[in-house]
Design a protein around this motif. Structure first.
Motif, PDB file in Angstrom:
ATOM      1  N   VAL A 236       0.872  -1.176   0.000  1.00  0.00           N
ATOM      2  CA  VAL A 236       0.000   0.000   0.000  1.00  0.00           C
ATOM      3  C   VAL A 236       0.910   1.228   0.000  1.00  0.00           C
ATOM      4  O   VAL A 236       1.677   1.416   0.956  1.00  0.00           O
ATOM      5  CB  VAL A 236      -0.926   0.017   1.234  1.00  0.00           C
ATOM      6  CG1 VAL A 236      -1.787   1.276   1.228  1.00  0.00           C
ATOM      7  CG2 VAL A 236      -1.809  -1.232   1.262  1.00  0.00           C
ATOM      8  N   PRO A 237       0.874   2.058  -1.063  1.00  0.00           N
ATOM      9  CA  PRO A 237       1.771   3.206  -1.114  1.00  0.00           C
ATOM     10  C   PRO A 237       1.435   4.232  -0.041  1.00  0.00           C
ATOM     11  O   PRO A 237       0.268   4.558   0.179  1.00  0.00           O
ATOM     12  CB  PRO A 237       1.538   3.795  -2.515  1.00  0.00           C
ATOM     13  CG  PRO A 237       0.247   3.231  -2.988  1.00  0.00           C
ATOM     14  CD  PRO A 237      -0.029   1.983  -2.217  1.00  0.00           C
ATOM     15  N   MET A 238       2.449   4.710   0.673  1.00  0.00           N
ATOM     16  CA  MET A 238       2.191   5.697   1.730  1.00  0.00           C
ATOM     17  C   MET A 238       3.452   6.480   2.064  1.00  0.00           C
ATOM     18  O   MET A 238       4.529   6.208   1.538  1.00  0.00           O
ATOM     19  CB  MET A 238       1.656   4.995   2.965  1.00  0.00           C
ATOM     20  CG  MET A 238       2.579   3.928   3.489  1.00  0.00           C
ATOM     21  SD  MET A 238       1.869   3.118   4.925  1.00  0.00           S
ATOM     22  CE  MET A 238       3.366   2.498   5.666  1.00  0.00           C
ATOM     23  N   SER A 239       3.300   7.443   2.947  1.00  0.00           N
ATOM     24  CA  SER A 239       4.385   8.327   3.361  1.00  0.00           C
ATOM     25  C   SER A 239       5.523   7.526   3.987  1.00  0.00           C
ATOM     26  O   SER A 239       5.307   6.563   4.723  1.00  0.00           O
ATOM     27  CB  SER A 239       3.841   9.328   4.384  1.00  0.00           C
ATOM     28  OG  SER A 239       4.883   9.858   5.151  1.00  0.00           O
TER      29      SER A 239
ATOM     30  N   THR B 289       7.448   8.578   6.249  1.00  0.00           N
ATOM     31  CA  THR B 289       7.648   8.909   7.660  1.00  0.00           C
ATOM     32  C   THR B 289       6.937   7.913   8.577  1.00  0.00           C
ATOM     33  O   THR B 289       7.204   7.869   9.771  1.00  0.00           O
ATOM     34  CB  THR B 289       7.120  10.322   8.006  1.00  0.00           C
ATOM     35  OG1 THR B 289       5.724  10.358   7.697  1.00  0.00           O
ATOM     36  CG2 THR B 289       7.827  11.382   7.193  1.00  0.00           C
ATOM     37  N   VAL B 290       6.008   7.122   8.005  1.00  0.00           N
ATOM     38  CA  VAL B 290       5.282   6.152   8.813  1.00  0.00           C
ATOM     39  C   VAL B 290       5.747   4.751   8.441  1.00  0.00           C
ATOM     40  O   VAL B 290       5.852   4.413   7.260  1.00  0.00           O
ATOM     41  CB  VAL B 290       3.759   6.310   8.599  1.00  0.00           C
ATOM     42  CG1 VAL B 290       2.987   5.192   9.270  1.00  0.00           C
ATOM     43  CG2 VAL B 290       3.313   7.661   9.134  1.00  0.00           C
TER      44      VAL B 290
ATOM     45  N   SER C  51       4.387   1.651   9.080  1.00  0.00           N
ATOM     46  CA  SER C  51       3.409   0.691   8.566  1.00  0.00           C
ATOM     47  C   SER C  51       2.015   1.118   8.981  1.00  0.00           C
ATOM     48  O   SER C  51       1.839   1.954   9.861  1.00  0.00           O
ATOM     49  CB  SER C  51       3.689  -0.701   9.139  1.00  0.00           C
ATOM     50  OG  SER C  51       3.513  -0.687  10.545  1.00  0.00           O
ATOM     51  N   LEU C  52       1.035   0.524   8.313  1.00  0.00           N
ATOM     52  CA  LEU C  52      -0.362   0.707   8.690  1.00  0.00           C
ATOM     53  C   LEU C  52      -0.753  -0.377   9.682  1.00  0.00           C
ATOM     54  O   LEU C  52      -0.069  -1.401   9.808  1.00  0.00           O
ATOM     55  CB  LEU C  52      -1.247   0.558   7.448  1.00  0.00           C
ATOM     56  CG  LEU C  52      -1.112   1.645   6.379  1.00  0.00           C
ATOM     57  CD1 LEU C  52      -1.676   1.146   5.050  1.00  0.00           C
ATOM     58  CD2 LEU C  52      -1.853   2.902   6.827  1.00  0.00           C
ATOM     59  N   ASN C  53      -1.868  -0.200  10.363  1.00  0.00           N
ATOM     60  CA  ASN C  53      -2.479  -1.284  11.133  1.00  0.00           C
ATOM     61  C   ASN C  53      -2.719  -2.458  10.181  1.00  0.00           C
ATOM     62  O   ASN C  53      -3.113  -2.265   9.023  1.00  0.00           O
ATOM     63  CB  ASN C  53      -3.789  -0.753  11.719  1.00  0.00           C
ATOM     64  CG  ASN C  53      -4.673  -1.853  12.256  1.00  0.00           C
ATOM     65  OD1 ASN C  53      -5.393  -2.484  11.503  1.00  0.00           O
ATOM     66  ND2 ASN C  53      -4.630  -2.080  13.544  1.00  0.00           N
TER      67      ASN C  53
END
Lengths: 247, 247
Positions: A219-222, A224-225, A227-229
């Motif tokens: 899942v493409p994301m920033s 700075t984070v 991982s997602l839940n």
């Protein structure tokens, strides 16, 4: 009306919060109106419904053939896994497990948090995915998981205690959901049905599980984070696959 | 080494599990390595870190200017909101709240479950969204919410106690996330930045909140399932908006 928390039916039902008694009896607890409603709507006939009063839902259960038993608040407190329960608690037989089907599938590979397991079942039902859980995953038929899935356990095919290889053998294309791309390709359009592997909250997928996958999804994301839940990441990937555009 | 659970620093820190003490002191608890790591990486300097032993993380905290205090397991048990805690528990000042910015925003409109609030903060940070919480939302700085967000509170702008109108006044285009389409249009491409309104788990958005929205979004899904988990629905919508293709 049962008023004693030591009533034998109450004592036996309350034991179903423990995994061992669920295994021995093949039964579980449906807590609250959402879960009971989901079960009844899918044609499940609970054995017993314990409720504070009769209402539309207990009437439906009664008509379906369930034994509706009125109980005091103290008895409901003992039966429910939540604080200040108001809704009914039902005893139901866990559905007989069928075969793994050749359809889009989410594979829970060691998900430990009951809330995450239930949320993934709910999203799977919403996006038309079958659910397969490996032996390392939290008990999918635990009352807490049923609560978190809000009655959707009965709206999709659920198979437990299977391996990712069992899913592949059923004609499903294994795809590993990973937090960071590892250089492997995304699935092609013809790589269907997809078996989306979602790993443990802290450790992710095992090396063996990753090796069994024929493609990966991220899942493409920033940056700075980290991982997602896990339940959110799995749900977003199911959404994207259902939309015909893997994340 | 503090070994007594009645030590005054321990007693005062443990009180921060209660909303009243957080309000009075402007402080909260960072529990576990993920949350502490997220805070340190964002330049937050906790006042105190209580830990079972020194490690890489406590060294980083020490270098940043935090008072690192070694404690017994009994003390850590008292400080932590989880069972069998191993990781550190830190006392930190809740960041001063800034203004609402004219950027993509998720608006928590009465979300009650701390796990859902934390999960939405985590997804917001991952997809580059600001977080605004209405007064009816569970306390975003509660230790349980910080745990669920896994240290991402410090990676995005968070504003609490605001209304959806405050967000609109900052130049954000309000969009209601609804379980079923209500005939209103989806946002156009130029309707940016978006303020995605996510409603209460059971009741959804209020009539007033819906009326303030200038467009709606729905996550398409099977009709056999009533709704998704609120944190999942909000996360999928943020993902879709971040991808430039509203669900």
């Amino acid at each position: 009306m049962i008023e004693s928390t030591r009533n034998s039916r109450v004592v036996q039902a309350a034991r179903l919060h423990r995994a061992r008694y669920r295994r021995e009896t093949g039964k579980t607890l449906l807590e609250g109106p959402n879960v009971l409603e989901g079960a009844l709507s899918s044609g499940v006939v609970p054995e017993t419904v314990f409720a504070l009063q009769r209402d539309e839902l207990t009437r439906r259960a009664d008509q379906a053939g369930t034994d509706v038993v009125l109980v005091s608040q103290a008895v409901l407190d003992k039966l429910a896994g939540t604080e200040n329960p108001r809704g009914p608690v039902a005893v139901a037989t866990i559905p007989q497990q069928g075969a793994i089907e050749a359809v889009d599938t989410v594979i829970l590979c060691g998900i430990q948090d009951p809330g995450n397991v239930g949320t993934l079942v709910r999203s799977a039902a919403a996006f038309g995915f079958q659910v397969v859980a490996t032996a390392e995953t939290a008990d999918i038929w635990a009352p807490k998981v049923l609560r978190s899935a809000a009655g959707t356990h009965f709206a999709t095919n659920i198979v437990t205690g299977a391996t990712v290889k069992d899913v592949a053998a059923a004609g499903v294309f294994l795809v590993a959901l990973v937090a960071a791309e590892d250089g492997r390709a995304e699935p092609d359009e013809e790589d269907r049905p997809i078996g989306l592997m979602v790993g443990n909250e802290a450790r992710g997928l095992s090396a063996n599980q990753k090796a069994a996958a024929r493609a990966t999804l991220t899942v493409p994301m920033s940056e700075t984070v980290e991982s997602l839940n896990a339940a959110v990441a799995g749900s977003i990937a199911m959404f994207a696959i259902a939309q015909g555009r893997p994340a």
